[in-house]
Scaffold this motif. Sequence first.
Motif, PDB file in Angstrom:
ATOM      1  N   ALA A  93       0.909  -1.179   0.015  1.00  0.00           N
ATOM      2  CA  ALA A  93      -0.068   0.062   0.022  1.00  0.00           C
ATOM      3  C   ALA A  93       0.944   1.263  -0.152  1.00  0.00           C
ATOM      4  O   ALA A  93       0.530   2.393  -0.630  1.00  0.00           O
ATOM      5  CB  ALA A  93      -0.862   0.094   1.245  1.00  0.00           C
ATOM      6  N   ALA A  94       2.170   1.131   0.677  1.00  0.00           N
ATOM      7  CA  ALA A  94       2.903   2.341   0.581  1.00  0.00           C
ATOM      8  C   ALA A  94       3.457   2.669  -0.843  1.00  0.00           C
ATOM      9  O   ALA A  94       3.673   3.936  -0.971  1.00  0.00           O
ATOM     10  CB  ALA A  94       4.108   2.189   1.391  1.00  0.00           C
ATOM     11  N   ALA A  95       3.450   1.609  -1.561  1.00  0.00           N
ATOM     12  CA  ALA A  95       4.013   1.999  -2.984  1.00  0.00           C
ATOM     13  C   ALA A  95       2.842   2.420  -3.831  1.00  0.00           C
ATOM     14  O   ALA A  95       3.303   3.155  -4.856  1.00  0.00           O
ATOM     15  CB  ALA A  95       4.636   0.619  -3.487  1.00  0.00           C
ATOM     16  N   ILE A  96       1.772   1.971  -3.692  1.00  0.00           N
ATOM     17  CA  ILE A  96       0.594   2.132  -4.761  1.00  0.00           C
ATOM     18  C   ILE A  96      -0.689   2.709  -4.005  1.00  0.00           C
ATOM     19  O   ILE A  96      -1.372   3.499  -5.064  1.00  0.00           O
ATOM     20  CB  ILE A  96       0.015   0.835  -5.451  1.00  0.00           C
ATOM     21  N   VAL A  97      -0.734   3.097  -3.107  1.00  0.00           N
ATOM     22  CA  VAL A  97      -2.102   3.529  -2.299  1.00  0.00           C
ATOM     23  C   VAL A  97      -1.697   4.930  -1.440  1.00  0.00           C
ATOM     24  O   VAL A  97      -2.202   6.010  -1.704  1.00  0.00           O
ATOM     25  CB  VAL A  97      -2.930   2.879  -1.672  1.00  0.00           C
ATOM     26  N   PHE A  98      -0.896   4.876  -0.553  1.00  0.00           N
ATOM     27  CA  PHE A  98      -0.583   5.605   0.494  1.00  0.00           C
ATOM     28  C   PHE A  98       0.005   7.125  -0.082  1.00  0.00           C
ATOM     29  O   PHE A  98      -0.323   8.008   0.328  1.00  0.00           O
ATOM     30  CB  PHE A  98       0.545   5.236   1.579  1.00  0.00           C
ATOM     31  N   PRO A  99       0.688   7.394  -1.150  1.00  0.00           N
ATOM     32  CA  PRO A  99       1.241   8.333  -1.832  1.00  0.00           C
ATOM     33  C   PRO A  99       0.142   9.275  -2.275  1.00  0.00           C
ATOM     34  O   PRO A  99       0.229  10.550  -2.144  1.00  0.00           O
ATOM     35  CB  PRO A  99       2.314   8.113  -2.914  1.00  0.00           C
ATOM     36  N   ILE A 100      -1.109   8.518  -2.425  1.00  0.00           N
ATOM     37  CA  ILE A 100      -2.236   9.481  -2.838  1.00  0.00           C
ATOM     38  C   ILE A 100      -3.034   9.929  -1.873  1.00  0.00           C
ATOM     39  O   ILE A 100      -3.559  11.044  -1.712  1.00  0.00           O
ATOM     40  CB  ILE A 100      -2.788   8.728  -4.027  1.00  0.00           C
ATOM     41  N   VAL A 134       9.125  -4.377  -3.253  1.00  0.00           N
ATOM     42  CA  VAL A 134       8.666  -3.085  -3.065  1.00  0.00           C
ATOM     43  C   VAL A 134       9.018  -2.319  -3.939  1.00  0.00           C
ATOM     44  O   VAL A 134       8.352  -1.502  -4.722  1.00  0.00           O
ATOM     45  CB  VAL A 134       9.301  -2.788  -1.459  1.00  0.00           C
ATOM     46  N   PHE A 135      10.246  -2.024  -4.201  1.00  0.00           N
ATOM     47  CA  PHE A 135      10.839  -1.143  -5.201  1.00  0.00           C
ATOM     48  C   PHE A 135      10.360  -1.407  -6.583  1.00  0.00           C
ATOM     49  O   PHE A 135       9.899  -0.510  -7.447  1.00  0.00           O
ATOM     50  CB  PHE A 135      12.228  -0.912  -5.247  1.00  0.00           C
ATOM     51  N   THR A 136      10.020  -2.769  -6.975  1.00  0.00           N
ATOM     52  CA  THR A 136       9.767  -3.251  -8.244  1.00  0.00           C
ATOM     53  C   THR A 136       8.390  -2.684  -8.587  1.00  0.00           C
ATOM     54  O   THR A 136       8.127  -2.639  -9.701  1.00  0.00           O
ATOM     55  CB  THR A 136       9.979  -4.723  -8.559  1.00  0.00           C
ATOM     56  N   LEU A 137       7.588  -2.659  -7.702  1.00  0.00           N
ATOM     57  CA  LEU A 137       6.217  -2.078  -7.751  1.00  0.00           C
ATOM     58  C   LEU A 137       6.151  -0.566  -8.355  1.00  0.00           C
ATOM     59  O   LEU A 137       5.622  -0.204  -9.315  1.00  0.00           O
ATOM     60  CB  LEU A 137       5.586  -2.021  -6.569  1.00  0.00           C
ATOM     61  N   THR A 138       7.076   0.188  -7.594  1.00  0.00           N
ATOM     62  CA  THR A 138       7.112   1.606  -7.963  1.00  0.00           C
ATOM     63  C   THR A 138       7.910   1.650  -9.328  1.00  0.00           C
ATOM     64  O   THR A 138       7.417   2.744 -10.212  1.00  0.00           O
ATOM     65  CB  THR A 138       7.865   2.421  -6.818  1.00  0.00           C
ATOM     66  N   TYR A 139       8.794   1.005  -9.381  1.00  0.00           N
ATOM     67  CA  TYR A 139       9.703   1.213 -10.690  1.00  0.00           C
ATOM     68  C   TYR A 139       8.964   0.561 -11.907  1.00  0.00           C
ATOM     69  O   TYR A 139       9.002   1.454 -12.878  1.00  0.00           O
ATOM     70  CB  TYR A 139      10.952   0.482 -10.616  1.00  0.00           C
TER      71      TYR A 139
END
Length: 453
Positions: free
Chosen positions: A45-52, A270-275
């Motif tokens: 969620a920190a990678a795909i939801v929480f930033p929003i 984790v990083f693969t999700l963002t990258y």
Amino acid sequence: MATQLALARETPTTAVGRKDMFKAFAASLTGTALEFYDFAVYSAAAAIVFPIIFFPAQDPMTGTLLAFSTYAVGYISRPVGGIIFGRLGDEIGRKKVLVITLMLIGVATFLIGLLPTYGSIGIIAPIVLVLLRFAQGVGVGGEWGGAVLLSSEFGDPNRRGFWASAAQIGPPAGNLMANGALAVLTLSLSEQAFLDYGWRIAFLISALLVAFGLWIRLKLEDTPVFKALEARGEKPNAPIREVLLTQRRPLAAAILSRIGPDVLYALCTVFTLTYGIQKLGFDRGQVLTAVMIGSALQLFSMPLAGAVSDRINRRLVYGVAAIGASVWAYVFFIVLEGKSPVVLIIGTVMGLLFHSFMYGPQAAFVVEQFTPRLRSTGSSLAYTFAGIIGGALAPFMFTLLMGAFNSWLPVAAYLSAACLLTLVGLALGRNSNVAEDEEYLQATAATEEAAVR
């Protein structure tokens, strides 16, 4: 040493039946899997939801960095759990500590699922999120050492790599369940519905999972090794102080050995999700699928790696995997530039396979560095402090390096440096001394036999 090991293998240990061994294996596996489900749900969620929804910012990179900062809080708080619960594990027993840690992380995760967003209550939302993340980290920090000892001290010390791998299977199992839940929610809900309420479901269902884990753990007795220590009056009075004064080299070896696997796992899951989503344009579902497949295979590769390390020198297996992971990072990023979903899956699976052959034997290696009476404290301290150096900083540093250099090369170099530290830790460490456990197990068996008579 060779004579001790030979005698230990020839002497049958009757303190623990195979049924108890498998119950302990299951309790260690299921409990740790449930704890890491909670932790992995937050990580994803920190990678795909929480930033929003918790860290809104015009620059997506800023939101991601802030979200990963809360991810790091979960690691930074682990030493608190390691210090508190590691010490208690040597003083009051492994089982009691595992029940407390499971409840702590379960409650924190459930409350995250109920937390209002930044749009509803403003700055209070991310503040409370950080506090709950801190509580999660405290729980996980106390969980690992106890779970490893639960399975390894019930199991045959000659097969410690296999039995101790039960706790190591927990992270990929938890990661699989967490990413699976998020993937199902992502595919079944619209983008807006997922951001509004869908992500919360994955956090709230943790209450059921934690209840199941408690049921499993409450049915177990404490480990035979701890019961022997208790019967002999050999429990330490100040285990933290004793570890820091008498176990410095083992502690350094255990800490350094963990850094490479932690950084590699953060890169793969984790990083693969963002990258993959932000830089290469993959769909969220494609990246989550790659991580899920890799995690599913780890359910088998973890115990396999542990079993292999029982037959081959454990440090050798661990070290070869660390070297392989360092090389893999460069190959992975090069081939990923083609933006092929198949290559993404293969690369993620390979990365997690190298991780398995470090992480599978890792529990046994860390436990073997400390004497039985200081194992809970020593193992917990090593696990939690290594988490800060390795897993806590890794996602933040990956994102920062990518943003600063706009290249994957510094990211791959960062992983290589972490794997080098792991090799140093393995060089400092010692091999297994099976005779230490055999003595305590035989004492417990004799005590139980006398009680029956």
